[in-house]
Design a protein around this motif. Structure first.
Motif, PDB file in Angstrom:
ATOM      1  N   ARG A   1       0.793  -1.227   0.000  1.00  0.00           N
ATOM      2  CA  ARG A   1       0.000   0.000   0.000  1.00  0.00           C
ATOM      3  C   ARG A   1       0.829   1.282   0.000  1.00  0.00           C
ATOM      4  NH1 ARG A   1      -5.493  -0.774   3.304  1.00  0.00           N
ATOM      5  NH2 ARG A   1      -5.639   1.383   2.595  1.00  0.00           N
ATOM      6  N   PHE A   2       2.027   1.217   0.557  1.00  0.00           N
ATOM      7  CA  PHE A   2       2.837   2.433   0.565  1.00  0.00           C
ATOM      8  C   PHE A   2       3.396   2.668  -0.826  1.00  0.00           C
ATOM      9  CE2 PHE A   2       4.081   2.147   5.349  1.00  0.00           C
ATOM     10  CZ  PHE A   2       2.743   2.296   5.675  1.00  0.00           C
ATOM     11  N   PRO A   3       3.365   3.914  -1.294  1.00  0.00           N
ATOM     12  CA  PRO A   3       3.829   4.219  -2.660  1.00  0.00           C
ATOM     13  C   PRO A   3       5.260   3.713  -2.896  1.00  0.00           C
ATOM     14  CG  PRO A   3       2.817   6.154  -1.641  1.00  0.00           C
ATOM     15  CD  PRO A   3       2.856   5.111  -0.598  1.00  0.00           C
ATOM     16  N   ASP A   4       6.120   3.868  -1.909  1.00  0.00           N
ATOM     17  CA  ASP A   4       7.514   3.459  -2.122  1.00  0.00           C
ATOM     18  C   ASP A   4       7.853   2.157  -1.417  1.00  0.00           C
ATOM     19  OD1 ASP A   4       7.886   5.825  -3.550  1.00  0.00           O
ATOM     20  OD2 ASP A   4       8.201   6.929  -1.662  1.00  0.00           O
ATOM     21  N   GLY A   5       6.815   1.384  -1.128  1.00  0.00           N
ATOM     22  CA  GLY A   5       7.056   0.106  -0.469  1.00  0.00           C
ATOM     23  C   GLY A   5       7.403   0.289   0.997  1.00  0.00           C
ATOM     24  N   PHE A   6       7.687  -0.831   1.635  1.00  0.00           N
ATOM     25  CA  PHE A   6       7.956  -0.801   3.062  1.00  0.00           C
ATOM     26  C   PHE A   6       9.076  -1.772   3.396  1.00  0.00           C
ATOM     27  CE2 PHE A   6       7.247  -2.707   7.257  1.00  0.00           C
ATOM     28  CZ  PHE A   6       7.323  -1.573   8.053  1.00  0.00           C
ATOM     29  N   ASP A   7      10.011  -1.314   4.190  1.00  0.00           N
ATOM     30  CA  ASP A   7      11.119  -2.177   4.626  1.00  0.00           C
ATOM     31  C   ASP A   7      11.049  -2.351   6.138  1.00  0.00           C
ATOM     32  OD1 ASP A   7      13.437  -3.465   5.222  1.00  0.00           O
ATOM     33  OD2 ASP A   7      14.716  -1.685   4.932  1.00  0.00           O
ATOM     34  N   PRO A   8      10.759  -3.555   6.593  1.00  0.00           N
ATOM     35  CA  PRO A   8      10.589  -3.740   8.035  1.00  0.00           C
ATOM     36  C   PRO A   8      11.871  -3.528   8.823  1.00  0.00           C
ATOM     37  CG  PRO A   8      10.467  -5.855   6.878  1.00  0.00           C
ATOM     38  CD  PRO A   8      10.520  -4.790   5.826  1.00  0.00           C
ATOM     39  N   GLY A   9      13.026  -3.596   8.188  1.00  0.00           N
ATOM     40  CA  GLY A   9      14.291  -3.417   8.901  1.00  0.00           C
ATOM     41  C   GLY A   9      14.549  -4.557   9.872  1.00  0.00           C
ATOM     42  N   GLU A  10      15.313  -4.248  10.910  1.00  0.00           N
ATOM     43  CA  GLU A  10      15.638  -5.256  11.929  1.00  0.00           C
ATOM     44  C   GLU A  10      14.360  -5.733  12.608  1.00  0.00           C
ATOM     45  OE1 GLU A  10      18.935  -6.485  13.040  1.00  0.00           O
ATOM     46  OE2 GLU A  10      18.906  -5.876  10.905  1.00  0.00           O
ATOM     47  N   PRO A  11      14.217  -7.040  12.810  1.00  0.00           N
ATOM     48  CA  PRO A  11      13.042  -7.487  13.560  1.00  0.00           C
ATOM     49  C   PRO A  11      13.078  -6.968  14.995  1.00  0.00           C
ATOM     50  CG  PRO A  11      14.563  -9.320  13.150  1.00  0.00           C
ATOM     51  CD  PRO A  11      15.073  -8.144  12.373  1.00  0.00           C
ATOM     52  N   ASP A  12      11.965  -6.387  15.409  1.00  0.00           N
ATOM     53  CA  ASP A  12      11.892  -5.806  16.750  1.00  0.00           C
ATOM     54  C   ASP A  12      10.731  -6.465  17.480  1.00  0.00           C
ATOM     55  OD1 ASP A  12      11.417  -4.331  18.986  1.00  0.00           O
ATOM     56  OD2 ASP A  12      10.837  -2.503  17.902  1.00  0.00           O
ATOM     57  N   HIS A  13      11.055  -7.233  18.501  1.00  0.00           N
ATOM     58  CA  HIS A  13      10.011  -8.014  19.153  1.00  0.00           C
ATOM     59  C   HIS A  13       9.606  -7.470  20.509  1.00  0.00           C
ATOM     60  CE1 HIS A  13      10.037 -10.738  15.927  1.00  0.00           C
ATOM     61  NE2 HIS A  13      11.192 -11.319  16.212  1.00  0.00           N
ATOM     62  N   ALA A  14       9.869  -6.189  20.740  1.00  0.00           N
ATOM     63  CA  ALA A  14       9.500  -5.633  22.040  1.00  0.00           C
ATOM     64  C   ALA A  14       7.984  -5.477  22.122  1.00  0.00           C
ATOM     65  CB  ALA A  14      10.170  -4.281  22.229  1.00  0.00           C
ATOM     66  N   GLY A  15       7.424  -5.786  23.289  1.00  0.00           N
ATOM     67  CA  GLY A  15       5.990  -5.570  23.482  1.00  0.00           C
ATOM     68  C   GLY A  15       5.233  -6.853  23.734  1.00  0.00           C
ATOM     69  N   THR A  16       3.946  -6.683  23.996  1.00  0.00           N
ATOM     70  CA  THR A  16       3.045  -7.804  24.243  1.00  0.00           C
ATOM     71  C   THR A  16       2.099  -7.878  23.064  1.00  0.00           C
ATOM     72  OG1 THR A  16       3.141  -7.175  26.558  1.00  0.00           O
ATOM     73  CG2 THR A  16       1.450  -8.761  25.929  1.00  0.00           C
ATOM     74  N   PHE A  17       1.970  -9.062  22.493  1.00  0.00           N
ATOM     75  CA  PHE A  17       1.180  -9.163  21.270  1.00  0.00           C
ATOM     76  C   PHE A  17      -0.048 -10.045  21.441  1.00  0.00           C
ATOM     77  CE2 PHE A  17       5.066  -7.343  19.967  1.00  0.00           C
ATOM     78  CZ  PHE A  17       4.744  -6.543  18.892  1.00  0.00           C
TER      79      PHE A  17
END
Lengths: 286, 286
Positions: free
Chosen positions: A170-186
Motif C-alpha cells: 500500500r505504501f507508494p515506495d514500499g515498506f522495509d521492516p528493517g531489523e526485527p523488533d520483538h518488544a511488546g506484548t502481542f
DNA sequence: GACATTCTCTGACCTTAGTCAGACAACTGG
DNA sequence: CCAGTTGTCTGACTAAGGTCAGAGAATGTC
C-alpha cells in the motif's frame, strides 16, 4: 439496531437450531459410531492432519484425543505415523476404509442438508442460503478468539508477515521492516487456527503504551474485528499499568485512521522518528 | 437455486454453528448444573408445565424425565403436584429458588446473545438479525414433524376445528360441518406441540383414495408446508394400496387450487355430492 | 551436555445422558 | 364395574464424553 433488540431473535434462533438441526445432526452422523468419533474422523479429512493441530482445532484434552484416535485405528479407519519433521508429533492419515467412511459421512451430511432444503421452494431456498451465508460470516466474526502470544510464535510471525506485506503493497515506495523488533506484548485473533487479526502494545514509558502492528485479514474487514482488537489492546495496556496509549500510522491507511477516530483517538504531534509515519494519535485510558 | 447449491452453505453454517455457538451455549448455560437439567428448568418456565407436555415437547423418555425432575426437586428448584384435572398426571412449578435459577439462566442466555451481538456494528447487527429471522422461519418450516393420528385425538380435533373455522370464514355463506365424520387416516404436522397442518385420506374404493381436510396454519402459509403434506398424503394413499387420489375443493380457495395444479392434479367431473365443492381433481399415483 | 519444554500416551476416575422393562395408580369406554 | 389404556415412577443397566496426573521420548535453549 440496539443490542437488546437483537438478542431476542438470536435467542429464538438458537433455540430453534439446537432443537431441530442439532437433533437431526446426531441422528444422521452418529450412526454406528458415537458422534464425537464421527466428527473427529470428518475433521481429519482426506489429506490427514497433525494430531497437534486436531487438538487445537477441536479443543480436546490430549488424553481424550489419543483415546478417540485409538478407536479409529482399532476400527482400521486411520493410521498414525510419527511426524518426520518432529519426532514428538504424530500425523493421522485415513486408510482406504477410513476414506470410505469419510465419504459416507460426507454423504450423510449432504443428505441432512437436503432434508432441510428440499421441502422448500426454490425462492425460499435462495432466501435461506442468503440468510445463512450472512449469519455464518457474522457469527464467525463475532466468535473470533483473541489470545496473547509471544511475537516469535509461528502464528504471530505469520500475522506480522501479512502486516508487512500489506504495508509494502500500500505504501507508494514500499515498506522495509528493517531489523526485527520483538518488544511488546502481542495479541493474535484466530479463526479455525488461522490468524485473522493481530496487534500489540509496547511500553514507551510508565504512563504510555504504544499500539503496534494492528492488522486485520482482508477477508475479515468490515466485520468489526479491528475495533475489537483495538479495544482489547487498550484493555491490555490498562492492565500493564498505562494511563494513555499512542500510535502512529500512514496516510494511505484511511480505514485505519477512520477507525482510530471513531474509537476516540485524537491527533497529536510526531512523537517518534518512524520514517513511514505520517499521523500520530493518542487516547487516554480511563 | 438448486438443492445441491444450497447444501454447501447450509453445511458450512452448520459447522460454524455447532463449533461456536454450540460450545458457547454449553459453557454459558451448563454452569453448576448439567446442560440437560438447565434446559429442562428453562423449559418448565415461570408458569410451570405439565410433565406430560414437557415429555412431548422435549421428546424425552418418561423414566429419564422423572429422574431429571428428581434432581430439580432435590435441589429445591421445583415442586411436583398432581394435576387436579387428572390424577395420573403431574404438574411442575418453580419454587422461589427455582424462579431465581430460572432468571439466572435467562440472564446467561441473554449474556450469550450479547457476546455474539456486541462485537458487531449496528448495521451488521441488523443484517444478522434479519438473516437469523429468515433462517429461523425456514428451518422451522423444514423441520415440521408429520405424524399419523386418529382423528379423535386432541391435536387432530384442534386442527379440524381450525379447518372448519377457516372454511366458515372464507365461504360467502359460511360453512356447516354437519355430523362429525371420522372415516379415514389422518396426518397432523406439529411444530413445538402445536398443529400447523393437517389432512387425511379416506378410501373411496380399492383404487381410489380421497384427500380430505387439507389445512395449513395461517402463519405457515408459503413455507412449502401444504405441498409437503400433500406429498405425504399421496405416499400414505399409495401405502394403503390406492392407485389414484381424488379431492374436491371450493373456488374461493385459490392458493389451494394453484397448489393442486402445481402438484400434478387434473380437473375432473363432479364425483360426489358435497354441496360446498366447486372443483374436483384427480392424480394417478405411480 | 544439562535442563526445561513439548507432545503423545496410559491409567484411574467421574458425570452425563440415556434405554428398557415392569410396577402401580388413575382414568376411560363399553 | 371391569378391561384396557395412560401417566408416572423405579431399578438395572449402558455408552458417551470427558478430566487429571504423570510417564516417557523428542526437541529446543543456554
Amino acid at each position: 439496531m440496539s443490542v437488546a433488540a437483537s438478542t431476542d431473535t438470536l435467542r429464538r434462533f438458537n433455540r430453534t437450531y439446537t432443537q431441530r438441526i442439532g437433533a437431526l445432526d446426531e441422528s444422521f452422523l452418529g450412526t454406528g459410531r458415537p458422534l464425537g468419533v464421527s466428527r473427529l474422523l470428518f475433521e481429519i479429512g482426506l489429506d490427514g492432519s497433525g494430531v497437534r493441530e486436531l487438538r487445537e482445532r477441536l479443543d480436546l484434552d490430549s488424553g481424550y484425543l489419543t483415546r478417540l484416535l485409538r478407536r479409529l485405528t482399532d476400527d482400521g479407519l486411520v493410521d498414525l505415523h510419527p511426524d518426520p519433521a518432529d519426532g514428538r508429533r504424530r500425523v493421522v492419515v485415513l486408510t482406504d476404509a477410513g476414506r470410505t467412511a469419510w465419504r459416507e459421512l460426507e454423504d450423510r451430511s449432504e443428505a441432512l442438508a437436503r432434508t432441510l432444503v428440499e421441502p422448500l421452494t426454490p425462492r425460499q431456498r435462495d432466501r435461506l442460503v442468503a440468510a445463512l451465508h450472512t449469519a455464518d460470516l457474522l457469527v464467525r466474526a463475532a466468535t473470533v478468539r483473541l489470545r496473547e502470544v509471544p511475537p516469535t510464535e509461528p502464528m504471530a510471525r505469520q500475522a506480522t508477515a501479512h502486516y508487512f506485506a500489506e504495508l509494502d503493497r500500500r505504501f507508494p515506495d514500499g515498506f522495509d521492516p528493517g531489523e526485527p523488533d520483538h518488544a511488546g506484548t502481542f495479541v493474535v485473533a484466530t479463526s479455525d487456527g488461522v490468524p485473522v487479526a493481530y496487534g500489540g502494545v509496547r511500553p514507551i514509558d510508565d504512563e504510555t503504551g504504544e499500539i503496534k502492528r494492528m492488522w486485520v485479514h482482508d477477508d475479515w474487514r468490515g466485520a468489526g474485528l479491528g475495533s475489537r482488537m483495538l479495544r482489547h489492546l487498550e484493555d491490555l495496556a490498562r492492565r500493564l499499568g498505562h494511563t494513555r496509549v499512542v500510535l502512529d500510522t500512514n496516510g494511505t491507511l484511511l480505514e485505519a485512521i477512520a477507525m482510530y477516530e471513531r474509537a476516540g483517538y485524537a491527533h497529536i504531534e510526531r512523537y517518534n522518528d518512524n520514517p513511514y509515519a505520517e499521523a500520530w494519535f493518542e487516547k487516554p485510558l480511563s
